[in-house]
Each structure stands twice: as structure tokens, then as C-alpha cells.
Design an enzyme around this catalytic site. Structure first.
Site, mmCIF file in Angstrom:
data_model
loop_
_atom_site.group_PDB
_atom_site.id
_atom_site.type_symbol
_atom_site.label_atom_id
_atom_site.label_comp_id
_atom_site.label_asym_id
_atom_site.label_seq_id
_atom_site.Cartn_x
_atom_site.Cartn_y
_atom_site.Cartn_z
ATOM 1 N N ASP A 355 0.847 -1.180 0.000
ATOM 2 C CA ASP A 355 0.000 0.000 0.000
ATOM 3 C C ASP A 355 0.894 1.245 0.000
ATOM 4 O O ASP A 355 1.850 1.332 0.777
ATOM 5 C CB ASP A 355 -0.865 -0.037 1.269
ATOM 6 C CG ASP A 355 -1.945 1.017 1.270
ATOM 7 O OD1 ASP A 355 -2.785 0.989 0.365
ATOM 8 O OD2 ASP A 355 -1.933 1.875 2.181
ATOM 9 N N GLU A 384 1.680 0.325 -4.886
ATOM 10 C CA GLU A 384 1.147 1.600 -5.358
ATOM 11 C C GLU A 384 2.304 2.593 -5.392
ATOM 12 O O GLU A 384 2.728 3.080 -4.359
ATOM 13 C CB GLU A 384 0.077 2.117 -4.403
ATOM 14 C CG GLU A 384 -1.218 1.333 -4.412
ATOM 15 C CD GLU A 384 -2.254 1.991 -3.504
ATOM 16 O OE1 GLU A 384 -3.345 2.307 -3.993
ATOM 17 O OE2 GLU A 384 -1.962 2.192 -2.312
#
Ligand code: CA
Length: 663
Positions: A355, A384
Site C-alpha cells: 500500500d 502503489e
């Protein structure tokens, strides 16, 4: 005497929230970042936390600024704090404190009590592998007793090349909560549902059986580490991006969260079951922020060390969650690397999705991938890679620096938004939904964002196509179907199905690593919800009965996946291969046509032509050469078998449709 404890709402923590004239937080951080501190207090051993044997358990905690540390043990998980038995820890090396508890401590409930910064803090062991319900006390466990029968089985075969993977992103609860899931009540919302591989609804497969049927290679679970927001005694839906104890499975997915070992066994059983079905399993890893910085265990033990601060001493919030983990500090980096290694080793994890990786530093990510590569070179790492945060630009593990990241793939927002429009503007369209101007962004994704030629403008450049995670739907933002409904005027149900198929075929036939959200294949809707992180199960859960009613679309997705697996021309591994063997042709407005040289990459098809027609109307397309062509994908159909044969050097292609031809 004031005792500070995690979860106690009345306590006052040791972090000032507003800057003061002479800022003690900044002074403390300057100390932490000084070369003297780093050299004196960087511990490199592999025994932080609990080292269990039947004869004794040794505990080691890093607390370099503490003046005293005790282990506190409790008879029961809910024994009063005042009943805790103290065992003093001895200062050892490099800022660590050690104590040994004699005898078999399997099941012992414990915390640390730390005198630091003038406070007496009680905290869970940051390295702890088991906790009491809701995670406020640690539990010593004999991990060998948590293995389910058959544990240790080898993983399903996988090359380790990201381009050979097809990732299916799934939330634990979404699998089984809906009435049409076919799971019995006791399994709903739980890890144990993953061990049930024979569910159906009205004669059609649901759940794990349906996922296996689709043909994806990896199931990626949203957070399964212990997160804070959900009351484990009374669970409700939450995505779980609020880490509390990094090395403990979340308790709300357990049949009995008050049993510290059970959730470990249940998660291992879920992993074992998916492996037996031929599915690999990836976990979402959220090391960029925690649920609550002040009361986070590490912060109570080494105040102000774990998080980034701005020039005024305030916590930064590049994450948007109130704090950013300072991955660049040596003992934070070590904590993160150790945690990832633990999941890979103890839980046999096949991959990780980081993340907001762009908030983390490059050195930490490369240490992670180096460590994982030693454990199992087929483990996947995706993340990400958005460009955000407060680190210097050249240290961010983001898309712009992906060429410095070994064996890491990033989500490709260029093709995502290029295909369907910006995720931040519901009404915005993309190439597939009526904006021909987005053609370049789609072409960038088709080549996996490699340095292809000056004819394509890439917003970020990969070292090889597998570094591009190509997708049009994930748990964030609207589902693809909701986005189509919000942006395409007067879209009839048949148009929506067609645009779902068309959008996904663009992503899945691109060079790179294809990724989808669970239910995308049966037109999942969250009723337009753009951020369902704490929405109801009614909004979030997979409605398996809609799989049956959208079986044509399910079969189309299934066909795309089978086609990709059967043809290495869709899975080229190097930039040079893509540059040499993928050629775009001139084609009418609103279309993209490219040819793959199959023969050059040992594909059974010598030539593959892919045509995407985003126009509403049929288009006549010139083929790169004449002759007899086999059609494998046509309007509404996709797969490895020949739908029909065509001859010649032009072809009429239906509107909003993909055609794949081989020769
Ligand atoms: Ca929890």
C-alpha cells in the site's frame, strides 16, 4: 505514577501535537538521526520479539532510550493490569533489553512496561505473533502447534515472472457474506470459508470454486494482519488499512478471536486450501502508516522514532491517514523487512502488495525484495507507486524511480485512466468509453510503459513490461461498471456488459501484469460508492447470484485469461522484445491496432493481431497482411479456440469491441 497503555482512551500520550518554542520532538529526532546514535543502537540480530522453546522463552525488545524495561505477564487475557507480574529485562547490546522466562510459556499473555521520556508506558511487543482479542496484549505461542494438517505442501507451480500472473483482488468478508454465496452461516466472513471449495448457488459455482474456474493465478487478499478499527468481538465491514499488530492475523475473521492460536491456524488453513486449488495467495501489506501513531506499540517503546515529522515537529500525513512510517530509519526498516520475511516464511505467502509504496524509501523496498528472493524467487511484489510524501524525490519507491527498484511492479494509472477516465472524476471518460484523445495513454500501457519510442508518451518508464500492473478496476474508487454507468450516457445493460468486456480486454491483452478486482468478471457494482472502506456488507459483498445472470461476461473474462496463458506473445519479458515484436499500425480514429510477432517469442501463432475499436459504430480495419486468419476474440467472445476463419487483408470490427486474430 502514570501508566500509558494502548487502547486506554483516558491516557495522555507522550507526543505533543502542537509545536513548542524549543521543540523536544525535533531534538529527539535529531538524536535518532545522528551518526552516533545509528552506529551505537542499530541492532542486526534476528531474535527481536519472542524466541520460544519448550524449556524457556527469551524476549528481546529494542528500547535504546528507555531507563528501565520490564516484561509484564498476566494469568488471563483479561486479568487486571494491576495483577501483572513483572520480570525485569536486562540491558544487552545495541539498545536492546532481554529477559528469559523459564518453563513452557506457550499461551502466556505478556506486554512490555517501559520507562522512557519520563513516562511509564505499557505496550504490546511490536514483533509479537499472537495477541488477545482486539490486540492490546501479546501472547507467547509455540508456532509449530499452529500448523494445520498437510502444512508445508509446496506451492502451486509459477514461473515467478510477473507477466505470467493474473491477480484477483479480494476482501475476506466479500467472498462469503452474501446470502447467494453458498457458504453456511458459520463460515460467512471468516478465514474458514476459503477451505470450502464446493459452494454453489442455483447450480452455478460460487466462492473459491468460481475463482478457480476463472483461471487466475493469484488471489490477493486485502489486509489480513491485525487492524484496529473493527471490534473483533462484534465484527463489521472494514477494508482494514489501519495496522495495529503487523505480525498477527486479524481476529475478526476468526471463528473465535479470543483464542490466540486459532486465527493463525485458520489463516494457514485458508492458504493451504487455496494452494491445493492451484491458486497462489498474495497479501496486502500496509507499512506506510499505522492506525494510531501515538498509541502504536513502537511509539510507546521508542517515542517519536517510528514516524516522520515536518519542520515544526508535527506528524506528516502523505498517507492521508494521520501519520507516515519513517521506513528510512534503520530500525524501522529492519522491522518492516523482518515482518515481510516472517509472513513469507511462516505463512508461505506467495506475494505482497505494498500500500502506498511511493511513501516508502527505495533502500527498504530493495532490502525486502532481496530478502524475499532468497526465501523464494517466485514471490511477487507489487505496489502503489504514486508520487507522494515528504522523502527527497530520489529516495521515493515510486513509479518515477521504478528503474531503481528490483523485482517490483507498480499499478499503472496511465492505462487505467486512459481506458475508463480519471478515477477522481466520475463523469470523466477514457478511450474505451468515448474519449479518443486518451489513445496515447492506452498505448503506453499496451507496451507495459517501457521506453518504446518517441511516438508514445509514457508518464513513467519501466525497466521491463512486467513492472506495469495493468488494470481497470481495484477496491479503490468506483467499480468499472459503476464508472461506466456514471460516465457513459444512456448505457443500456447490454452496453455496460460490452464496455466491461472491452475495457478489460485492453488491459489483459497488454504487456505487463494483469490485475482485477473480485466480481469484476460478473459486473460488480457497489451502487456508485467511490470509497467503500467502511460501507456495509450489502454494498461490498460479492453477489454471487449475479455471476449466473452475467455468465456471458464471466466466460469472456475466462477466455481472455486462457488466451493470455496460451500465448507468450502477450507475456513478453523484456523491453527489447516489446520494441522488436509489438508494432502498431495506422488505423481509423478511435481504434488501436497492433501486431505481435509470435514466432520471435516461441508462440504457436506466428502472428497475432489485436484490434480495439472504441467507436460506437463498426469500423473497417486494414490487416498487416492478407491470408487466412483465425478469430480468437470477437464481439462478446474470447478464448483459445477458433470462433471463425476470415480471409483477406481487411476486417469489419464491431463497435466497442476487441478482435484478436492469429495466423
Ligand atoms: Ca484487529
Amino acid at each position: 505514577e502514570i501508566w500509558l497503555r494502548q487502547g486506554d482512551p483516558t491516557i495522555h500520550y507522550s507526543i505533543p501535537t502542537t509545536p513548542v518554542a524549543k521543540n523536544p520532538v525535533l531534538d529527539q529526532i535529531a538524536l535518532y538521526d545522528s551518526p552516533e546514535f545509528i552506529s551505537k543502537f542499530t541492532y542486526t540480530g534476528n531474535d527481536l520479539g519472542v524466541t520460544y522453546t519448550k524449556k524457556a522463552t527469551t524476549l528481546r525488545v529494542w528500547a535504546p532510550t528507555a531507563t528501565a524495561v520490564n516484561v509484564v505477564t498476566y494469568k488471563e487475557s483479561n486479568s487486571p493490569y494491576s495483577s501483572g507480574k513483572l520480570t525485569p529485562m536486562k540491558y544487552d547490546v545495541k539498545g536492546t533489553w532481554v529477559a528469559t522466562l523459564k518453563g513452557d510459556q506457550d499461551g502466556t499473555v505478556f506486554n512490555y512496561r517501559v520507562q522512557v521520556n519520563g513516562f511509564n508506558n505499557e505496550a504490546v511487543d511490536p514483533y509479537v505473533r499472537a495477541t488477545t482479542v482486539n490486540g492490546l496484549r501479546g501472547v507467547i505461542v509455540d508456532l509449530s502447534s499452529t500448523n494445520p494438517k498437510g502444512w508445508g505442501m509446496t506451492k502451486p507451480r509459477f514461473s515467478g515472472k510477473p507477466t505470467d500472473a493474473i491477480i484477483y483482488e479480494l476482501h475476506v468478508r466479500d467472498l462469503s457474506m452474501d446470502a447467494s454465496s453458498g457458504y453456511p452461516a458459520a463460515q460467512k466472513g471468516k478465514y474458514v470459508a476459503f477451505t470450502n471449495t464446493k459452494t454453489s448457488h442455483n447450480g452455478e459455482k460460487t466462492g473459491v470454486a468460481a475463482i478457480k474456474d476463472l483461471g487466475v493465478t493469484h488471489v490477493e487478499l486485502l489486509p489480513i494482519f491485525d487492524f484496529a478499527t473493527v471490534d473483533e468481538n462484534n465484527p463489521t465491514f472494514n477494508w482494514g488499512y489501519d495496522p495495529q499488530n503487523y505480525n498477527v492475523p486479524e481476529g475478526s475473521y476468526s471463528a473465535d478471536p479470543t483464542n490466540p492460536k486459532l486465527r493463525i491456524t485458520e489463516l494457514k488453513s485458508a492458504i493451504l486450501s487455496l494452494h491445493k486449488q492451484g491458486l497462489r495467495i498474495n497479501m496486502d501489506a500496509v507499512y506506510n502508516h499505522v492506525s494510531n501513531a501515538s498509541s502504536f506499540s513502537q511509539n510507546l517503546i521508542v517515542p517519536n522514532y517510528f514516524f516522520r515529522r515536518d519542520d515544526n515537529g508535527n506528524l506528516t500525513s502523505g498517507s492521508g491517514c494521520g501519520n507516515d512510517v519513517a521506513s528510512e530509519r534503520p530500525m524501522v526498516r529492519k522491522f518492516i523487512v523482518d515482518s515481510v520475511k516472517y509472513w513469507a516464511n511462516e505463512y508461505n505467502m506467495d506475494g505482497f502488495r505494498f500500500d502506498l509504496m511511493g511513501l516508502m524509501d527505495i533502500k527498504t523496498i530493495n532490502e525486502i525484495t532481496t530478502a524475499l528472493n532468497k526465501i523464494d524467487p517466485t514471490i511477487l511484489v507489487i505496489g502503489e507507486g504514486w508520487n507522494m510524501g515528504t522523502l527527497p524525490a530520489n529516495q521515493r519507491a515510486n513509479q518515477l524511480n521504478i528503474q531503481k527498484l528490483n523485482r517490483v511492479s507498480h499499478f499503472n494509472d496511465q492505462i487505467r485512466d486512459g481506458v475508463k477516465g480519471s478515477v477522481f472524476d466520475s463523469a470523466d471518460t477514457g478511450f474505451a468509453t468515448g474519449k479518443p484523445g486518451s489513445r496515447n495513454d492506452v498505448m503506453a500501457g499496451i507496451v507495459g510503459n517501457v521506453d518504446y519510442s518517441t511516438s508514445i508518451s509514457t508518464k513513467w518508464v519501466t525497466s521491463y513490461p512486467g513492472q506495469s500492473v495493468n488494470y481497470v478496476e481495484s477496491h479503490d474508487n468506483m467499480t468499472l461498471v459503476d464508472k461506466i454507468k456514471a460516465s457513459v450516457k444512456d448505457a443500456k445493460p447490454s452496453d455496460i456488459a460490452q464496455l466491461s468486456q472491452f475495457s478489460t480486454s485492453i488491459a489483459f491483452l497488454s504487456q505487463g501484469l494483469p490485475f482485477m478486482q473480485a466480481g469484476q468478471e460478473f459486473l460488480r457494482s457497489k451502487n456508485g460508492d467511490t470509497n467503500s472502506y467502511k460501507s456495509s456488507d450489502a454494498i461490498n459483498s460479492l453477489k454471487w447470484d449475479t455471476r449466473k445472470s452475467n455468465m456471458a461476461t464471466v466466460n469472456y473474462y475466462k477466455g481472455l485469461i486462457a488466451l493470455r496463458k496460451a500465448h507468450p506473445a502477450f507475456r513478453m519479458t523484456t523491453t527489447e522484445q516489446v520494441k522488436s515484436n509489438l508494432k502498431f499500425s495506422n488505423s481509423p480514429d478511435g481504434t488501436i491496432v497492433y501486431t505481435l510477432n509470435g514466432a520471435a517469442v516461441k508462440d504457436k501463432a506466428a502472428t497475432i493481431v489485436v484490434i480495439h475499436n472504441a467507436n460506437v459504430a463498426e469500423q473497417s480495419i486494414s490487416l498487416p497482411k492478407s491470408g487466412s486468419w483465425s478469430v480468437l476474440v470477437d464481439n462478446g467472445k474470447a478464448g483459445v479456440s477458433v470462433i471463425r476463419k476470415v480471409t483477406g487483408d481487411t476486417l469489419k470490427v464491431a463497435g466497442r469491441a476487441t478482435v484478436v486474430l492469429t495466423q
